[in-house]
Design an enzyme around this catalytic site. Structure first.
Site, mmCIF file in Angstrom:
data_model
loop_
_atom_site.group_PDB
_atom_site.id
_atom_site.type_symbol
_atom_site.label_atom_id
_atom_site.label_comp_id
_atom_site.label_asym_id
_atom_site.label_seq_id
_atom_site.Cartn_x
_atom_site.Cartn_y
_atom_site.Cartn_z
ATOM 1 N N LYS A 162 0.877 -1.198 0.000
ATOM 2 C CA LYS A 162 0.000 0.000 0.000
ATOM 3 C C LYS A 162 0.896 1.224 0.000
ATOM 4 O O LYS A 162 1.812 1.327 0.816
ATOM 5 C CB LYS A 162 -0.894 -0.064 1.231
ATOM 6 C CG LYS A 162 -1.431 1.248 1.750
ATOM 7 C CD LYS A 162 -2.498 0.992 2.799
ATOM 8 C CE LYS A 162 -2.467 2.022 3.904
ATOM 9 N NZ LYS A 162 -3.484 1.760 4.937
ATOM 10 N N LYS A 164 1.258 5.282 0.361
ATOM 11 C CA LYS A 164 0.642 6.526 0.789
ATOM 12 C C LYS A 164 0.786 7.545 -0.337
ATOM 13 O O LYS A 164 1.863 7.628 -0.960
ATOM 14 C CB LYS A 164 1.359 7.047 2.036
ATOM 15 C CG LYS A 164 1.156 6.157 3.248
ATOM 16 C CD LYS A 164 -0.247 6.343 3.774
ATOM 17 C CE LYS A 164 -0.468 5.570 5.036
ATOM 18 N NZ LYS A 164 -1.829 5.737 5.554
ATOM 19 N N ASP A 189 -3.350 4.874 -0.466
ATOM 20 C CA ASP A 189 -4.084 5.436 0.671
ATOM 21 C C ASP A 189 -3.826 6.937 0.710
ATOM 22 O O ASP A 189 -2.681 7.372 0.848
ATOM 23 C CB ASP A 189 -3.601 4.780 1.974
ATOM 24 C CG ASP A 189 -4.355 5.287 3.193
ATOM 25 O OD1 ASP A 189 -5.294 6.085 3.037
ATOM 26 O OD2 ASP A 189 -4.000 4.858 4.316
ATOM 27 N N GLU A 214 -7.838 3.909 -1.018
ATOM 28 C CA GLU A 214 -8.321 4.042 0.359
ATOM 29 C C GLU A 214 -8.494 5.510 0.748
ATOM 30 O O GLU A 214 -7.607 6.330 0.505
ATOM 31 C CB GLU A 214 -7.308 3.359 1.291
ATOM 32 C CG GLU A 214 -7.788 3.229 2.715
ATOM 33 C CD GLU A 214 -6.781 2.491 3.589
ATOM 34 O OE1 GLU A 214 -5.797 1.926 3.080
ATOM 35 O OE2 GLU A 214 -6.983 2.509 4.825
ATOM 36 N N LYS A 263 -10.247 -0.947 11.721
ATOM 37 C CA LYS A 263 -9.261 -0.694 12.773
ATOM 38 C C LYS A 263 -10.039 -0.709 14.074
ATOM 39 O O LYS A 263 -10.895 0.162 14.293
ATOM 40 C CB LYS A 263 -8.603 0.674 12.597
ATOM 41 C CG LYS A 263 -7.591 0.756 11.485
ATOM 42 C CD LYS A 263 -6.992 2.136 11.410
ATOM 43 C CE LYS A 263 -6.005 2.221 10.243
ATOM 44 N NZ LYS A 263 -5.789 3.607 9.807
ATOM 45 N N GLY A 291 -3.861 -0.796 10.327
ATOM 46 C CA GLY A 291 -2.879 -0.708 11.411
ATOM 47 C C GLY A 291 -2.574 0.738 11.721
ATOM 48 O O GLY A 291 -2.824 1.634 10.900
HETATM 49 O O1 NPG Z 1 1.484 -0.753 9.297
HETATM 50 O O2 NPG Z 1 0.453 -0.091 11.078
HETATM 51 C C1 NPG Z 1 0.878 0.086 9.924
HETATM 52 C C2 NPG Z 1 0.626 1.405 9.288
HETATM 53 C C3 NPG Z 1 -0.590 1.368 8.429
HETATM 54 O O3 NPG Z 1 -0.689 3.155 6.914
HETATM 55 C C4 NPG Z 1 -0.949 2.755 8.005
HETATM 56 N N1 NPG Z 1 -1.564 3.478 8.923
HETATM 57 O O4 NPG Z 1 -3.686 5.963 7.707
HETATM 58 O O5 NPG Z 1 -3.889 3.876 7.958
HETATM 59 C C5 NPG Z 1 -3.255 4.906 8.124
HETATM 60 C C6 NPG Z 1 -1.887 4.846 8.737
HETATM 61 C C7 NPG Z 1 -1.645 5.612 10.007
HETATM 62 C C8 NPG Z 1 -0.638 5.237 10.842
HETATM 63 C C9 NPG Z 1 -2.407 6.657 10.371
HETATM 64 C C10 NPG Z 1 -0.389 5.890 12.035
HETATM 65 C C11 NPG Z 1 -2.170 7.312 11.560
HETATM 66 C C12 NPG Z 1 -1.160 6.936 12.379
#
Ligand code: NPG
Length: 370
Positions: A162, A164, A189, A214, A263, A291
């Site tokens: 994924k 960002k 995402d 996403e 989540k 996550g």
């Molecule tokens: O591997 O836990 C992981 C990260 C997954 O991209 C991820 N999390 O927007 O979903 C999200 C993002 C995030 C992480 C958002 C930390 C906020 C804080």
């Protein structure tokens, strides 16, 4: 008399192995509130998914601390003898604050399951002993670095990548990864960084054979997500927009998404996460486990959840080493086939290592009965 003796709040801080950049900011450390609930029979742990700033949602660590200390923990201590499933009602007088509530609900559930010697996975009706794992790749300083990171994760075995994205760092980057890896499961995402006026970016992304897009738009904007979904072939997945099973039902009915990211922390804990799972399953909408860069405590919780039947896509349930040099628990490992074992021991199935807790703790506060 209630069987909950005390609630301990603990703020911990761990360095990340590499900075994690999203459309709303960069994290170099994981800082979160851990909740330890002590009952007559056992202790249980919950990890709050909020971070240092109110960016992903309105919640952040200092706010979480206060609402837990001054409202939620006292309510639990004076709630009589609530079962884990009744605790949500005891906390319902506090409007919102799902991440703070989740940490407390999950900690009490963990304590109860440990007392019953039952694993969380069994409680949740998990159907798998291993889950398929993906990895979320932050916005990299350059395309070359992004490609290098993706190569590294693929060679470790991750089954879905994924990426960002944010306005200006999107289509070209994603196309470069797609050209390098024509056949991988690839998603993006946006963390709500776009508006419907950006539809052309999504039309371009639509050509790249992505697994999903996403949370492209504002978290409160289900109607425009529905408009966007109707113009795309790629499935839209919602994350920030879904804070409850009712939100999931609304989003599905409106056609705002065809996939839901679950989540447990964002929806108020494991019990509501199960309801989100069930609502989606009944509508034929697949879910996957998101996550929030959790330590081993939150990761154990997520991995058990991800083993439920309607979790059809690899989750952001990566190995401990993707985040930390040293986790708070024994590290979660990825097998070369891209799967991870679901803890089978009672409760969440893992314990924080005392020396690691000590080394990472910034402060502790105990809320007990007067
Ligand atoms: O591997 O836990 C992981 C990260 C997954 O991209 C991820 N999390 O927007 O979903 C999200 C993002 C995030 C992480 C958002 C930390 C906020 C804080």
């Amino acid at each position: 008399m209630t069987r909950v003796r005390s609630v301990e709040l603990r703020l911990v801080r761990l360095p990340l192995v590499r900075p994690f950049r999203t459309s709303f900011g960069e994290m170099t450390h994981k800082e979160c509130v851990l909740v330890r609930v002590e009952t007559e029979d056992a202790e249980g742990w919950g990890e709050c998914v909020a971070s240092t700033e109110p960016d992903f949602s309105e919640e952040w660590n200092e706010g979480v601390w206060l609402v837990l200390r001054d409202f939620l923990a006292p309510a639990l201590l004076h709630a009589g003898d609530p079962s884990a499933s009744e605790i949500e009602r005891a906390l319902a007088f506090v409007r919102g604050h799902p991440m703070a509530k989740a940490a407390l609900v999950n900690a009490l559930l963990d304590a109860d399951l440990r007392a019953e010697k039952r694993s969380l996975a069994t409680f949740l009706g998990a159907e798998r002993s291993r889950v398929e794992c993906g990895v979320s790749v932050g916005i990299a300083p350059s395309t070359a670095q992004l490609l290098e990171q993706v190569d590294g994760y693929l060679s470790e075995g991750y089954l879905r990548i994924k990426l960002k994205i944010e306005p200006g760092t999107d289509f070209e980057r994603v196309r470069a990864v797609r050209e390098a890896h024509p056949d991988i499961a690839l998603s993006v995402d946006a963390n709500a960084a776009y508006g419907l006026e950006d539809v052309d970016v999504f039309r371009q992304l639509d050509e790249l054979g992505l697994l999903m897009i996403e949370q492209p738009l504002h978290h409160q904007d289900l109607v425009n997500h529905a408009k966007l979904q109707s113009r795309l072939q790629t499935d839209v997945c919602l994350d920030e927009s879904i804070r409850s099973a009712a939100d999931a039902a609304s989003a599905i009915e409106l056609g705002a998404c065809r996939i839901v990211n679950v989540k447990q922390g964002r929806v108020g804990g494991l019990l509501e996460a199960v309801r989100v799972h069930d609502v989606c399953e009944a509508q034929g909408v697949p879910v996957w486990c998101g996550g929030m860069l959790e330590t081993g405590i939150g990761r154990a919780t997520n991995v058990a959840l991800a083993a439920m039947p309607n979790f059809h896509l690899p989750g952001d349930t990566s190995a401990s080493r993707r985040y930390f040099l040293e986790d708070l628990t024994e590290p979660f490992e990825l097998d070369p086939d891209g799967t991870m074992a679901v803890p089978a021991a009672p409760g969440i199935g893992v314990d924080p290592i005392p020396a690691r807790l000590e080394a990472t703790t910034l402060r502790i506060e105990r809320v007990g009965k007067e």
